[in-house]
Design a protein around this motif. Structure first.
Motif, PDB file in Angstrom:
ATOM      1  N   ARG A 231     101.862 -59.477  -7.770  1.00 57.15           N
ATOM      2  CA  ARG A 231     100.480 -59.935  -7.752  1.00 57.15           C
ATOM      3  C   ARG A 231      99.777 -59.475  -9.029  1.00 57.15           C
ATOM      4  NH1 ARG A 231     102.212 -62.805  -4.546  1.00 57.15           N
ATOM      5  NH2 ARG A 231     101.480 -63.319  -2.433  1.00 57.15           N
ATOM      6  N   PRO A 233      97.107 -57.731 -11.185  1.00 58.72           N
ATOM      7  CA  PRO A 233      96.381 -56.492 -10.847  1.00 58.72           C
ATOM      8  C   PRO A 233      95.053 -56.791 -10.148  1.00 58.72           C
ATOM      9  CG  PRO A 233      97.339 -56.288 -13.016  1.00 58.72           C
ATOM     10  CD  PRO A 233      97.576 -57.713 -12.581  1.00 58.72           C
ATOM     11  N   PHE A 234      94.817 -56.083  -9.044  1.00 57.74           N
ATOM     12  CA  PHE A 234      93.631 -56.309  -8.233  1.00 57.74           C
ATOM     13  C   PHE A 234      92.352 -56.170  -9.050  1.00 57.74           C
ATOM     14  CE2 PHE A 234      90.452 -54.553  -5.141  1.00 57.74           C
ATOM     15  CZ  PHE A 234      90.275 -55.724  -4.418  1.00 57.74           C
ATOM     16  N   GLU A 235      92.344 -55.260 -10.014  1.00 58.55           N
ATOM     17  CA  GLU A 235      91.163 -55.027 -10.839  1.00 58.55           C
ATOM     18  C   GLU A 235      90.785 -56.264 -11.636  1.00 58.55           C
ATOM     19  OE1 GLU A 235      93.812 -53.104 -10.712  1.00 58.55           O
ATOM     20  OE2 GLU A 235      92.968 -51.462  -9.507  1.00 58.55           O
ATOM     21  N   GLU A 236      91.734 -57.151 -11.892  1.00 54.54           N
ATOM     22  CA  GLU A 236      91.434 -58.361 -12.637  1.00 54.54           C
ATOM     23  C   GLU A 236      90.882 -59.466 -11.734  1.00 54.54           C
ATOM     24  OE1 GLU A 236      94.642 -59.718 -15.063  1.00 54.54           O
ATOM     25  OE2 GLU A 236      95.233 -57.683 -15.684  1.00 54.54           O
TER      26      GLU A 236
END
Length: 241
Positions: A231, A233-236
């Protein structure tokens, strides 16, 4: 399983175990659970075709480019959109809505609420969902842009916009089905690669429906999941404002 466990368990499985059949009634129940998914204006403009006939499954596999997921599938579920049924569905939703208002709304508010529901489902919905070679959508688009000069308004009202709306609602149902299947211990593989005309031919579907998703079903083999899940990166993807 918890919801997080179900989400982690669900993968796009491309190779199913031929020695492990599925209970068709369990799959049917998962489709019924999919009816609980939200749809725009509660119109529910989708249908699911649950295929267990081996000859039809062979036709579907050919239509899906003979991918391993369809060749090894025990059953196949096809989700389709039925935008042309908007009048019938709007009528049914309105009738139930009026009865619900009569059952649960204060007497002094019933008339106003019924009038509002009737205006929405008997007038606005037919106007928004109607088709006319793109012309009706153009008229709606121009009206929306004009009104939008003075107040907020939904601007995505062209015929192609409404087609997207119907497909989004159908996709929510398909996703709900996949999660229900995962909770039942079964696996699925959402396919984008298929010849829609051949899928329609195999299922004898009317010309005015559209294929939203083909879902081969079965129980995974070890090589059915291609690698570890990746996946972005969640921060993006996460933005807190």
């Amino acid at each position: 399983m918890s919801l997080r466990e179900i989400l982690n368990h669900r993968r796009a499985v491309r190779h199913f175990d031929p020695a492990k059949p599925l209970d068709a009634e369990v799959v049917k129940d998962c489709i019924e659970q999919a009816t609980l998914a939200p749809t725009s204006s509660n119109l529910q403009l989708w249908e699911a075709y649950h295929v267990t006939d081996k000859k039809v499954m062979e036709q579907l596999s050919k239509a899906c480019l003979d991918q391993l997921s369809t060749r090894s599938a025990q059953q196949i579920v096809v989700f389709v959109t039925r935008q042309s049924l908007y009048k019938q569905h709007a009528k049914a939703v309105l009738a139930e809505g009026i009865e619900e208002i009569k059952r649960n709304s204060p007497a002094e508010k019933q008339e106003k609420r019924i009038k509002k529901q009737t205006l929405y489902y008997a007038k606005l919905i037919p106007f928004i969902y109607s088709r006319g070679f793109g012309l009706w959508g153009l008229v709606r688009k121009v009206l929306a842009q004009g009104v939008g000069l003075f107040r907020p308004i939904t601007r995505q009202v062209s015929e192609s916009d409404m087609q997207v709306v119907v497909h989004k609602s159908c996709a929510l149902a398909a996703q709900t089905f996949m999660l229900a299947m995962s909770e039942a211990g079964y696996d699925t593989c959402p396919l984008e690669g298929f010849d829609s005309l051949l899928v329609k031919k195999a299922l004898h579907l009317p010309h005015d429906c559209e294929i939203n998703m083909v879902l081969p079903c079965g129980i995974r083999l070890p090589d059915g999941v291609r690698g570890e899940r990746f996946r972005i990166p969640f921060e993006e993807q996460y933005h807190r404002i």
